[in-house]
Design a protein around this motif. Structure first.
Motif, PDB file in Angstrom:
ATOM      1  N   ILE A  87       0.819  -1.210   0.000  1.00 42.73           N
ATOM      2  CA  ILE A  87       0.000   0.000   0.000  1.00 42.73           C
ATOM      3  C   ILE A  87       0.858   1.267   0.000  1.00 42.73           C
ATOM      4  N   ILE A 116      -7.862  -2.346   5.939  1.00 44.17           N
ATOM      5  CA  ILE A 116      -7.355  -1.479   4.868  1.00 44.17           C
ATOM      6  C   ILE A 116      -8.368  -1.391   3.728  1.00 44.17           C
ATOM      7  N   GLN A 120     -10.327   1.897   2.186  1.00 45.88           N
ATOM      8  CA  GLN A 120     -10.316   2.211   0.754  1.00 45.88           C
ATOM      9  C   GLN A 120     -11.728   2.328   0.200  1.00 45.88           C
ATOM     10  N   ASP A 125      -7.461   6.491   0.231  1.00 41.75           N
ATOM     11  CA  ASP A 125      -6.493   5.701  -0.517  1.00 41.75           C
ATOM     12  C   ASP A 125      -5.259   6.546  -0.798  1.00 41.75           C
TER      13      ASP A 125
END
Length: 499
Positions: A87, A116, A120, A125
């Motif tokens: 990420i 996560i 998002q 993000d």
């Protein structure tokens, strides 16, 4: 009880760590160093292993000659680094996150990955996601965030702006977020549409809403405003939610209510037209009321009527705008009743900028108005709701159709609104009058109000119906102002619907 023991172990240092080899013995193995339960091995040895894994600058290689069953701690640890790397985190940043939130080492990768993914899904993000996790590493593991993120995603249907979500999830004390859910539900239950909730929350001081306002406080505030417009006022002015009900809102609303003669409906009208009036102190509002009473000679009832149609008078500077504008009216020959009548129709005169008024005043003088006259004052009042640019174009349009400054002055004296109409729609009407109706532009001098009627809804309809009866010579005044019934009779029995 299962007995475990070490036959022999060797430890060697290396830097940097290249690999980690860990072998644990079968539960049936025996060792001359002694014995201990398998459960003790799991609870006592695990922290030691993880502690070693956490030291990236130096490493330890454990060799146990009699071990044969590998443990996957190293694999999980590298998988965690891999996940954070995917990420966007660098290795040293990942180490810092793990150091700030040790719980991450004992949390399943599936849970971290799901957290996560949830962020998002809320449009957090890229750099925003990295910044949020770096600031609040416990966001990846804390159970308290599950309820909050689910609330954002499901109940609010992901409508919150990403920037707002970031601000909320980065609070110091996550326990306050649980009551935040209740507060938002309360606003929605009272009528704030879900599609507007993000706008409302983005305008309030979140620290006050989260830490200082209880659910009961918000309920009391909404209930107090209910007779005056309630949630509608809050929707237009969300920062009201941060106000202190007893020390601020109640005294301010009561001041306006007393000025209105305790008329709740009229008070509500003022609050709905200008919710920002509640940001002014009672002392500020009272100073404006007293100034209008003393300097313009108005009564409390007259002041409220002006406030009722134009609440912004409370926010207008007394010295820069109110005093010079009122002096202008006095110099133009208005007494107190005249000032009240003027301001009731053109209250915006008090609030326009000096440049705006100066430009319009120059245009009015150019077409023939005289200084310090009521006619000039009335004309100024009539053009307060148009821009000086539009007013200049309107005057130019009249001139292009052959009218003189004297003609424009005569029309505006008779019908002041002719200087405030939109120049584009005005041009269409003039073109229709000359090209299709075959009339002379001078006819406007007798009936300038013609320019105020809708072209499609009234002018064209009436004129075309009149043509059917061959009554082309009807005056503009009669054509447009007679009732539908009289116009039908004048049109030889043709049924006319007055729009």
């Amino acid at each position: 009880m299962a007995i475990l023991s070490f036959a022999s172990c060797s430890v060697s240092h290396f830097s940097p760590p290249i690999s980690l080899r860990l072998h644990l013995p079968p539960v049936t193995a025996l060792c001359y160093h002694g014995s201990f339960p398998a459960s003790t091995l799991k609870t006592e040895l695990r922290p030691l292993l993880l502690g070693c894994l956490d030291r990236r600058e130096t490493g330890l290689i454990f060799r146990c000659n009699c071990l044969s069953s590998p443990i996957d701690a190293g694999s999980q640890f590298e998988s965690l680094f891999s996940l954070l790397r995917r990420i966007g985190f660098r290795e040293e940043e990942s180490e810092m996150i793990i150091a700030k939130n040790p719980d991450i080492k004992s949390t399943s990768l599936d849970k971290i990955g799901n957290r996560i993914a949830s962020l998002q899904s809320l449009k957090i993000d890229g750099l925003a996601l990295l910044g949020l996790i770096a600031k609040c590493p416990n966001l990846l593991t804390s159970e308290e965030f599950d309820i909050v993120i689910t609330f954002f995603a499901d109940e609010l249907e992901g409508r919150l702006e990403p920037e707002l979500v970031e601000r909320l999830l980065s609070v110091v004390d996550t326990s306050f977020l649980l009551s935040f859910n209740q507060k938002v539900r309360l606003l929605i239950q009272h009528g704030i549409p879900k599609e507007k909730i993000s706008h409302v929350l983005s305008k309030v001081y979140l620290n006050k809403l989260l830490y200082q306002k209880s659910v009961e406080d918000i309920e009391r505030l909404i209930s107090f405003l209910e007779p005056f417009g309630g949630i509608g006022i809050i929707a237009r002015r969300p920062v009201i939610l941060n106000s202190d009900l007893d020390a601020q809102l109640i005294p301010r609303v009561e001041f306006i209510r007393n000025l209105s003669g305790e008329d709740d409906f009229a008070t509500g009208t003022v609050l709905r037209r200008l919710p920002a009036i509640l940001s002014y102190s009672v002392e500020h509002m009272n100073s404006h009321v007293e100034f209008l009473k003393s300097f313009a000679g108005l009564t409390s009832e007259q002041v409220f009527k002006i406030v009722h149609v134009f609440p912004n008078v409370i926010s207008t500077s007394k010295e820069r705008k109110l005093r010079p504008r009122l002096e202008f009216l006095k110099e133009s020959g208005f007494d107190s009743p005249g000032i009240f009548k003027f301001l009731s129709k053109a209250p915006l005169f008090l609030a326009l900028s000096e440049d705006n008024l100066s430009h319009k005043l120059g245009l009015l003088v150019k077409i023939g108005y005289k200084h310090r006259t009521k006619e000039l004052a009335f004309a100024m009042g009539a053009v307060t709701r148009t821009s000086s640019d539009n007013m200049q174009r309107v005057i130019g349009l009249y001139l292009s159709y052959g009218l003189s400054f004297e003609d424009i002055l005569a029309m505006s004296t008779k019908h002041p609104q002719v200087l405030q109409y939109n120049h584009a729609s005005l041009e269409e009407k003039l073109e229709y009058l000359i090209e299709y109706m075959g009339r002379e532009v001078e006819e406007l001098l007798a009936f300038p109000a013609f320019l105020g009627y809708k072209l499609d809804g009234r002018i064209k309809h009436r004129y075309e119906e009149k043509l059917k009866s061959r009554g082309e010579n009807m005056s503009l005044n009669k054509l447009l102002t007679v009732s539908a019934e009289r116009f039908s009779k004048a049109a030889d029995g043709i049924e006319v619907i007055c729009l």
